[in-house]
Write a protein that holds these residues in place. Structure first.
Motif, PDB file in Angstrom:
ATOM      1  N   THR A 111      34.640  23.341  15.530  1.00 34.06           N
ATOM      2  CA  THR A 111      33.760  23.150  14.367  1.00 34.06           C
ATOM      3  C   THR A 111      34.601  22.619  13.209  1.00 34.06           C
ATOM      4  O   THR A 111      35.810  22.463  13.330  1.00 34.06           O
ATOM      5  N   ASN A 112      33.953  22.387  12.071  1.00 33.55           N
ATOM      6  CA  ASN A 112      34.713  21.933  10.897  1.00 33.55           C
ATOM      7  C   ASN A 112      35.058  23.079   9.941  1.00 33.55           C
ATOM      8  O   ASN A 112      35.658  22.842   8.905  1.00 33.55           O
ATOM      9  N   VAL A 113      34.688  24.322  10.285  1.00 34.27           N
ATOM     10  CA  VAL A 113      35.013  25.477   9.432  1.00 34.27           C
ATOM     11  C   VAL A 113      35.794  26.498  10.266  1.00 34.27           C
ATOM     12  O   VAL A 113      35.294  27.007  11.265  1.00 34.27           O
ATOM     13  N   LEU A 114      37.036  26.761   9.843  1.00 32.08           N
ATOM     14  CA  LEU A 114      37.884  27.739  10.513  1.00 32.08           C
ATOM     15  C   LEU A 114      37.982  28.995   9.664  1.00 32.08           C
ATOM     16  O   LEU A 114      38.092  28.912   8.439  1.00 32.08           O
ATOM     17  N   THR A 115      37.964  30.152  10.319  1.00 33.98           N
ATOM     18  CA  THR A 115      38.060  31.424   9.607  1.00 33.98           C
ATOM     19  C   THR A 115      39.414  32.061   9.879  1.00 33.98           C
ATOM     20  O   THR A 115      39.859  32.143  11.024  1.00 33.98           O
ATOM     21  N   PHE A 116      40.046  32.508   8.790  1.00 34.10           N
ATOM     22  CA  PHE A 116      41.327  33.208   8.834  1.00 34.10           C
ATOM     23  C   PHE A 116      41.099  34.600   8.243  1.00 34.10           C
ATOM     24  O   PHE A 116      40.286  34.764   7.340  1.00 34.10           O
ATOM     25  N   ARG A 117      41.832  35.606   8.746  1.00 27.76           N
ATOM     26  CA  ARG A 117      41.651  36.975   8.257  1.00 27.76           C
ATOM     27  C   ARG A 117      42.981  37.546   7.782  1.00 27.76           C
ATOM     28  O   ARG A 117      43.989  37.485   8.479  1.00 27.76           O
ATOM     29  N   TYR A 118      42.928  38.142   6.599  1.00 26.73           N
ATOM     30  CA  TYR A 118      44.076  38.841   6.025  1.00 26.73           C
ATOM     31  C   TYR A 118      43.777  40.325   6.094  1.00 26.73           C
ATOM     32  O   TYR A 118      42.831  40.813   5.470  1.00 26.73           O
ATOM     33  N   ALA A 119      44.547  41.059   6.895  1.00 25.78           N
ATOM     34  CA  ALA A 119      44.405  42.511   7.022  1.00 25.78           C
ATOM     35  C   ALA A 119      45.355  43.173   6.033  1.00 25.78           C
ATOM     36  O   ALA A 119      46.568  42.976   6.090  1.00 25.78           O
ATOM     37  N   ILE A 120      44.804  43.948   5.121  1.00 24.33           N
ATOM     38  CA  ILE A 120      45.577  44.556   4.030  1.00 24.33           C
ATOM     39  C   ILE A 120      46.318  45.782   4.543  1.00 24.33           C
ATOM     40  O   ILE A 120      45.757  46.614   5.247  1.00 24.33           O
TER      41      ILE A 120
END
Length: 185
Positions: A111-120
């Motif tokens: 897709t054209n939208v990538l999701t990244f996650r920052y775990a605190i």
């Protein structure tokens, strides 16, 4: 696509090639065989699309709502490209937290939208979450369907998330003992 017809004389073996000059975009070719007696075959049509343009990053936004985030919570960040990309490697976005942390890729290939996650984690903090620099996206590659590699230049840091996100995962000592602020939901 309105190009100039080209006559090709095919040798006795029946194998031939033709190399037209193409530009980016869709092209359609029609082929008709004519024998020595002038008999024509039915037309055979072939279409293809030429793509030599590399995908570009068009935006970086927070998918998580504004607020203060603490230990055990996470913040999702979305990177939007000008066209769909495929993800390879283990991409990360370096963040401006103390200590330095990264948001890791979690979804969106194709897709054209990538999701990244920052775990605190315990000890993380920053008054306004942002990425560290325009070169903060690294560790992976993002080619489009034609194999053109994406340019990995993020917009300049500043207000990329479009919202106010703060990180406060410090453990604080009080007269009553240790506490986490803010309290996790």
């Amino acid at each position: 696509n309105g190009g100039t017809p080209t006559a090709i004389t095919v040798p006795a073996g029946g194998t031939w090639t033709h190399t037209p000059t193409l530009t980016d975009g869709a092209s359609t070719f029609s082929f008709v065989a004519v024998d020595a007696a002038g008999n024509e075959s039915p037309a055979v049509t072939h279409s293809l699309t030429v793509d030599t343009v590399a995908p570009q990053i068009t935006g970086v936004n927070a998918a998580s709502p504004s607020g203060v985030y603490g230990i055990g919570q996470s913040v999702d960040i979305q990177v939007t490209f000008s066209e769909p990309v495929n993800v390879s490697g283990v991409p990360e976005i370096q963040l401006n937290t103390t200590p330095l942390r990264a948001a890791t890729y979690v979804s969106g290939t194709g897709t054209n939208v990538l999701t990244f996650r920052y775990a605190i984690r315990i000890g993380d903090s920053v008054a306004r979450l942002d990425y560290a620099s325009a070169a903060a996206l690294a560790g992976g590659s993002f080619p489009d369907r034609a194999g053109n590699p994406a340019a990995l230049v993020l917009p300049n840091p500043g207000a990329f998330l479009g919202s106010d996100l703060a990180i406060d995962a410090l453990i604080k000592a009080t007269a009553l003992g240790l506490s986490q602020r803010p309290s996790a939901p």
